[in-house]
Design a protein around this motif. Structure first.
Motif, mmCIF file in Angstrom:
data_model
loop_
_atom_site.group_PDB
_atom_site.id
_atom_site.type_symbol
_atom_site.label_atom_id
_atom_site.label_comp_id
_atom_site.label_asym_id
_atom_site.label_seq_id
_atom_site.Cartn_x
_atom_site.Cartn_y
_atom_site.Cartn_z
ATOM 1 N N ALA A 199 30.370 -13.295 46.988
ATOM 2 C CA ALA A 199 29.715 -14.336 47.202
ATOM 3 C C ALA A 199 28.351 -14.931 46.519
ATOM 4 N N LYS A 200 27.727 -13.622 45.520
ATOM 5 C CA LYS A 200 26.807 -14.282 45.439
ATOM 6 C C LYS A 200 26.978 -14.090 43.943
ATOM 7 N N GLY A 201 28.300 -14.050 43.085
ATOM 8 C CA GLY A 201 28.293 -14.053 41.812
ATOM 9 C C GLY A 201 28.767 -16.101 42.306
ATOM 10 N N ILE A 220 35.668 -10.123 37.332
ATOM 11 C CA ILE A 220 35.556 -9.149 39.058
ATOM 12 C C ILE A 220 34.488 -8.424 38.645
ATOM 13 N N GLY A 221 33.936 -7.757 39.595
ATOM 14 C CA GLY A 221 32.685 -6.579 39.520
ATOM 15 C C GLY A 221 31.429 -6.935 39.564
ATOM 16 N N CYS A 222 31.185 -7.802 40.531
ATOM 17 C CA CYS A 222 29.476 -8.350 41.064
ATOM 18 C C CYS A 222 29.319 -7.811 42.136
ATOM 19 N N PRO A 223 28.839 -6.643 42.448
ATOM 20 C CA PRO A 223 28.297 -5.868 41.840
ATOM 21 C C PRO A 223 29.202 -5.455 40.991
ATOM 22 N N HIS A 224 28.526 -4.348 39.896
ATOM 23 C CA HIS A 224 30.358 -3.662 39.413
ATOM 24 C C HIS A 224 30.304 -3.116 40.214
ATOM 25 N N LEU A 225 32.281 -2.387 39.943
ATOM 26 C CA LEU A 225 32.907 -1.820 40.303
ATOM 27 C C LEU A 225 32.748 -0.188 40.919
ATOM 28 N N THR A 256 26.449 -5.393 31.997
ATOM 29 C CA THR A 256 26.434 -6.525 32.261
ATOM 30 C C THR A 256 27.244 -7.488 33.398
ATOM 31 N N CYS A 257 27.676 -8.808 32.968
ATOM 32 C CA CYS A 257 28.230 -9.782 33.807
ATOM 33 C C CYS A 257 27.989 -10.460 33.780
ATOM 34 N N MET A 258 28.961 -11.638 34.099
ATOM 35 C CA MET A 258 29.296 -13.239 33.696
ATOM 36 C C MET A 258 27.769 -13.712 34.179
ATOM 37 N N VAL A 259 27.098 -13.591 35.064
ATOM 38 C CA VAL A 259 25.645 -14.236 35.130
ATOM 39 C C VAL A 259 24.743 -13.896 34.231
ATOM 40 N N VAL A 260 24.489 -12.828 34.308
ATOM 41 C CA VAL A 260 23.514 -12.303 33.192
ATOM 42 C C VAL A 260 23.889 -12.651 32.018
ATOM 43 N N THR A 276 23.202 -1.236 34.970
ATOM 44 C CA THR A 276 24.238 -1.677 36.305
ATOM 45 C C THR A 276 23.526 -1.546 37.430
ATOM 46 N N CYS A 277 24.215 -2.467 38.805
ATOM 47 C CA CYS A 277 23.770 -3.076 39.135
ATOM 48 C C CYS A 277 23.723 -2.498 40.358
ATOM 49 N N THR A 278 24.917 -1.655 40.083
ATOM 50 C CA THR A 278 25.251 -0.127 40.902
ATOM 51 C C THR A 278 25.139 1.214 40.789
ATOM 52 N N SER A 332 15.308 -2.874 41.909
ATOM 53 C CA SER A 332 14.647 -4.286 41.614
ATOM 54 C C SER A 332 15.936 -4.557 42.143
ATOM 55 N N GLU A 333 16.561 -4.712 41.855
ATOM 56 C CA GLU A 333 18.178 -5.316 41.281
ATOM 57 C C GLU A 333 18.427 -5.560 43.088
ATOM 58 N N SER A 334 18.111 -7.203 44.093
ATOM 59 C CA SER A 334 18.395 -7.157 45.330
ATOM 60 C C SER A 334 19.430 -6.104 45.951
ATOM 61 N N SER A 335 20.812 -6.533 45.032
ATOM 62 C CA SER A 335 21.997 -6.035 46.034
ATOM 63 C C SER A 335 22.156 -4.393 46.167
ATOM 64 N N ALA A 336 20.898 -4.236 45.544
ATOM 65 C CA ALA A 336 21.294 -2.705 45.192
ATOM 66 C C ALA A 336 20.140 -1.911 46.099
ATOM 67 N N LEU A 354 18.765 1.684 34.505
ATOM 68 C CA LEU A 354 18.330 -0.610 34.111
ATOM 69 C C LEU A 354 19.434 -1.148 34.887
ATOM 70 N N ASN A 355 18.964 -2.567 35.065
ATOM 71 C CA ASN A 355 20.435 -3.207 36.055
ATOM 72 C C ASN A 355 21.041 -4.090 34.830
ATOM 73 N N PRO A 356 21.718 -4.626 34.728
ATOM 74 C CA PRO A 356 22.617 -5.270 33.570
ATOM 75 C C PRO A 356 22.176 -6.031 32.540
ATOM 76 N N ALA A 357 22.238 -5.861 31.691
ATOM 77 C CA ALA A 357 21.143 -6.408 30.141
ATOM 78 C C ALA A 357 22.178 -7.993 30.245
HETATM 79 FE FE1 F3S Z 1 25.119 -7.161 39.854
HETATM 80 FE FE2 F3S Z 1 25.219 -9.289 38.191
HETATM 81 FE FE3 F3S Z 1 25.526 -9.725 40.500
HETATM 82 S S1 F3S Z 1 23.742 -7.732 37.815
HETATM 83 S S2 F3S Z 1 24.973 -7.587 41.402
HETATM 84 S S3 F3S Z 1 26.846 -8.229 38.531
HETATM 85 S S4 F3S Z 1 25.019 -11.008 39.456
#
Ligand code: F3S
Length: 391
Positions: free
Chosen positions: A363-365, A286-291, A344-348, A117-119, A136-140, A77-80
């Protein structure tokens, strides 16, 4: 579209309701995009996991599928919308947490590995070169196609889940060799040393050429972390699902005639554009995508013996955190006052309104925190962010 006897039976409901409704999605998609057939996938990664995006309708859809649906291939799964264990420390409201737990339970019932996770390529969802997958995660997706040499379209959450429940995807787009050939050469004449250099490069190329497949020349070396950052950025700003980087990525391509160039001036301008400036960050993430594990180790070293004065999130996949626990990195990071944010992350995460200005190296964040959460942005390298947050 030509279906095999088994696929036809799946479509007719002989393999259960979840398989039938999944086949309905895949066959419709295939017909829209003129696919000739369905092909097997060996791995799936599903986005759209946050209850924030799914809402009640999404949760009820998952509940219905979970009545008789079971995944047929390795699926992550991608981040919740929250850390599934440590959500209280991240300030997630209780009513949201209850719903998010139900979402994850529905996925678990279907046999999905509930690491969010997105990684996924850092935690064992790593098929070999050339395999067809449905991520489905665009970066992945960009990392899978370009860096790992897998073949996947940029799936939506429902189509990825449909692939997981059937082991199939319609053969079109990036699954086909003719769509994987470079259409434009991008000559990079700029210093490419850091994560934000690569983030800025993805921003410039993405904005310049959009979804066109690029053959990028002039980048002498790139770490997996820099490629991760580049993939997230070019996918965000260009909608890119695949690129070639000469001497670095593994796919073969024809050499196109058209070419464009990226200069140092453009990279410097991109960094300025990604920064809102003149604002004081109240959250560092820090960690977008996950570290990667290496990045967590480096952050622990930077934070050792220091105290963070602001909210700081260190976003990782839970299996990476488990190794970080074992190595003592988590202890150092948490002792500093920074928070490990898994799943999770600071966006979702639903943090809109709680903070005003995000500082990040992603840059994505920058794009999503601005657009979705209406934050002001500070875009800097991790060592600078740590220095500022602990000052
Ligand atoms: Fe991952 Fe969230 Fe960035 S899903 S790519 S850490 S926006």
């Amino acid at each position: 579209m030509k279906l095999t006897k088994e696929e036809q039976e799946m479509l007719e409901g002989k393999h259960g309701n979840a398989v039938k409704s999944s086949m309905d999605i895949l066959v419709s998609l295939g017909e829209i995009f003129d696919a000739r057939r369905l092909i097997d996938v060996s791995s799936v990664q599903i986005a759209g996991v946050s209850y924030h995006n799914l809402g009640e309708a999404g949760l009820s859809y998952l509940g219905d599928l979970a009545l008789d649906g079971k995944v047929r291939v390795l699926t992550t799964l991608n981040p919740a919308g929250m850390d599934m264990e440590n959500w209280k420390a991240l300030g997630i409201p209780e009513d949201f947490a209850e719903k998010q737990i139900k979402v994850i339970e529905a996925f678990k019932k279907m046999g999905v590995v509930t690491t969010c996770t997105c990684t996924p390529y850092f935690i064992g969802n790593t098929p070999h070169f050339g395999e067809h997958v449905a991520w489905s995660e665009s970066s992945a997706v960009c990392y899978a196609n370009s860096v790992l040499g897998l073949k996947t379209n940029r799936e939506g959450g429902p189509s990825a889940l449909a692939s997981a429940l059937t082991g199939k995807t319609p053969e079109f787009g990036t699954h086909l060799e003719e769509n994987r050939q470079a259409k434009v050469i991008v000559n990079v004449n700029a210093k490419m040393d850091t994560i934000t250099d690569f983030g800025a490069l993805g921003y410039v190329i993405g904005k310049n050429i959009g979804k066109k497949v690029a053959l990028i020349r002039g980048v002498k070396k790139a770490s997996i972390e820099q490629l991760k950052s580049f993939c997230a950025s070019i996918a965000t700003y260009g909608g890119t699902a695949l690129f070639h980087m000469e001497g670095i990525t593994p796919n073969k391509t024809r050499v196109p005639k058209e070419s464009v160039a990226v200069s140092q001036k453009e990279i410097d301008a991109a960094k300025r554009e990604l920064n809102d400036g003149g604002v004081d960050p109240d959250i560092y993430a820090i960690g977008c995508p996950h570290l990667s594990l290496k990045e967590v180790e480096e952050i622990a070293k930077m934070l050792e013996g220091k105290k963070v004065k602001k909210e700081m999130w260190v976003c990782v996949a839970r299996p990476i955190k488990k190794i970080a626990d074992q190595m003592g990195y988590t202890k150092i990071i948490e002792k500093s006052g920074a928070k490990m944010a898994c799943d999770t992350c600071m966006v979702v995460a639903p943090i809109k309104g709680r903070f005003k200005c995000l500082a990040t190296d992603s840059a994505k964040g920058c794009f999503y925190a601005r657009g979705k959460n209406k934050f002001n942005i500070v875009f800097k390298e991790i060592p600078e962010l740590v220095k500022e947050a602990t000052r």
